[in-house]
Design a protein around this motif. Sequence first.
Motif, PDB file in Angstrom:
ATOM      1  N   ASP A  29      51.915  87.106  34.772  1.00 18.01           N
ATOM      2  CA  ASP A  29      51.351  88.520  34.885  1.00 18.01           C
ATOM      3  C   ASP A  29      50.596  88.793  33.694  1.00 18.01           C
ATOM      4  N   ASN A  30      51.165  88.684  32.450  1.00 21.07           N
ATOM      5  CA  ASN A  30      50.403  89.020  31.378  1.00 21.07           C
ATOM      6  C   ASN A  30      49.218  88.437  31.085  1.00 21.07           C
ATOM      7  N   ASP A  44      45.866  97.910  27.371  1.00 22.66           N
ATOM      8  CA  ASP A  44      46.454  96.658  28.072  1.00 22.66           C
ATOM      9  C   ASP A  44      45.603  96.062  28.647  1.00 22.66           C
ATOM     10  N   VAL A  45      45.304  94.796  28.453  1.00 19.80           N
ATOM     11  CA  VAL A  45      44.235  94.024  29.314  1.00 19.80           C
ATOM     12  C   VAL A  45      44.213  94.271  30.772  1.00 19.80           C
ATOM     13  N   ARG A  46      45.576  94.600  31.458  1.00 17.54           N
ATOM     14  CA  ARG A  46      45.652  94.505  32.783  1.00 17.54           C
ATOM     15  C   ARG A  46      45.327  95.799  33.192  1.00 17.54           C
ATOM     16  N   VAL A  50      33.694  95.820  15.179  1.00 18.99           N
ATOM     17  CA  VAL A  50      34.958  95.382  16.176  1.00 18.99           C
ATOM     18  C   VAL A  50      35.461  96.340  16.663  1.00 18.99           C
ATOM     19  N   ILE A  51      35.853  95.915  18.101  1.00 17.17           N
ATOM     20  CA  ILE A  51      36.508  97.000  18.872  1.00 17.17           C
ATOM     21  C   ILE A  51      37.677  96.280  19.183  1.00 17.17           C
ATOM     22  N   SER A  52      38.821  96.874  19.029  1.00 16.24           N
ATOM     23  CA  SER A  52      40.144  96.153  19.331  1.00 16.24           C
ATOM     24  C   SER A  52      40.909  96.729  20.414  1.00 16.24           C
ATOM     25  N   ILE A  53      41.402  96.083  21.340  1.00 20.31           N
ATOM     26  CA  ILE A  53      42.403  96.787  22.190  1.00 20.31           C
ATOM     27  C   ILE A  53      43.547  95.941  22.314  1.00 20.31           C
ATOM     28  N   THR A 109      40.478  91.196  22.285  1.00 18.64           N
ATOM     29  CA  THR A 109      41.666  91.710  22.855  1.00 18.64           C
ATOM     30  C   THR A 109      42.966  90.985  21.782  1.00 18.64           C
ATOM     31  N   GLY A 110      43.811  91.832  21.848  1.00 20.44           N
ATOM     32  CA  GLY A 110      45.007  91.354  20.753  1.00 20.44           C
ATOM     33  C   GLY A 110      44.467  91.332  19.154  1.00 20.44           C
ATOM     34  N   GLY A 111      43.600  92.496  18.888  1.00 18.77           N
ATOM     35  CA  GLY A 111      43.130  92.287  17.659  1.00 18.77           C
ATOM     36  C   GLY A 111      44.367  92.938  16.663  1.00 18.77           C
ATOM     37  N   ALA A 112      45.539  93.333  17.082  1.00 20.88           N
ATOM     38  CA  ALA A 112      46.527  93.856  15.824  1.00 20.88           C
ATOM     39  C   ALA A 112      47.295  92.367  15.603  1.00 20.88           C
TER      40      ALA A 112
END
Length: 340
Positions: free
Chosen positions: A99-100, A59-61, A28-31, A7-10
């Motif tokens: 929240d985030n 978004d991870v949410r 690798v799978i990026s979100i 998560t946050g791979g960019a």
Amino acid sequence: MKNVLVTGGAGYIGSHTCVELLNSGYNVISIDNYSNSVPESINRVNKITGKKIISFNCDVRDKDRLFEIFSKYDIYCVIHFAALKAVGESVKDPLSYYDNNIFGIINLLEVMKKFNVKKMIFSSSATVYGDNKVPYLEDMNTGNVTNPYGRTKYFSEQILSDLYYSDKDWRILLLRYFNPIGAHESGMIGEDPNGIPNNIMPFISRVAIGRLPKLTIFGNDYDTPDGTCIRDYIHVVDLALGHVKAIGKIDDSKSGVLDCFNLGTGKGNSVLELVNTFERVNNCKVNYEIGNRRSGDVASCYANVEKAKRDLGWETKYDLERMCKDTWRFQLNNPNGYKN
Ligand code: NAD
Ligand code: UFG
């Protein structure tokens, strides 16, 4: 091949970690929701490695989207970088940080649990130590944190340990980063914060290239040899390699595990030393002035890194000069960051 969900791979640390994961043979799978990054960094990771990240604007949410992704791919392990990270902003807008960063990790863990993916590497921070005695050791008191951002890291660590004690099949490693700086040696990926940088290194390099007029050094009256604050600066590639070692540790553990590690060099350098080194190795000028102390800063912060050496078989390779040279190469190649 094992699928690692990043998560946050960019982002800054995420993109460098993706390079090292791909180079080590992981899929690798990026979100990423690109709130503090651009998809171009993913393209560049692909170019550097000659491999391809599977990337989602997500978004991870967003639980429904996470469900889709976890349904589609057999995820081996999750590395959770996605978070907001500006200390000052977190003081002004704590709710968006909770929240985030807190809702985000809970949502992610719920989906992981549902899909029986119980391996998690979490981006924590030296900030959880508050103002302890240096060098910081993993078993020191945490939680004496002075800002909402830091508290999201402390609370996330607590959430993860409660989860582990509820089900000891989980394999959870908390990685406490010190001060990542530097860039990939290719000069293709690096730190490119939106707006005016909060952290020192992108500020220095933007002053050196003329995008910002002057650096303000926050205080020279600390109880340190030259009066400026001391930090444990770590090359982002060393930090990225720490994550590959952490997956190795998870692979090796026969049963569940909850553990935490400092990722730093174990050495402290002052702000003035950093500025002087940057100027000397890059043969450039960094205009600066001495200003007031910044609220919340501690005089000295550096790690004891023996545990990571011993248990992860990891140690840093790159020194401060190399960190400064690599930062400058990225800045020169990308004067306007990824927006070229
Ligand atoms: P970064 O902002 O460059 O990367 C974070 C990435 O996460 C960005 O690409 C951003 O767009 C993404 N993101 C944020 N919220 C998201 C959400 N809700 N859903 C999906 N994506 C989201 O920051 P970084 O420096 O690479 O930091 C990575 C992690 O390391 C963060 O958790 C940060 O708190 C932690 N950390 C950073 C430092 C540091 O000095 N850089 C020090 C200690 C800990
Ligand atoms: N500094 C300046 N001028 C600036 C920016 C920073 O003098 O314009 C100084 C700070 O006072 C500090 C040092 O440079 O002494 C490093 O400051 P950073 O903002 O780069 O980093 P911090 O040590 O404050 O915090 C960073 C991350 C946190 C993380 C922490 C872990 O931003 O998320 O490292 O040690 F928790």
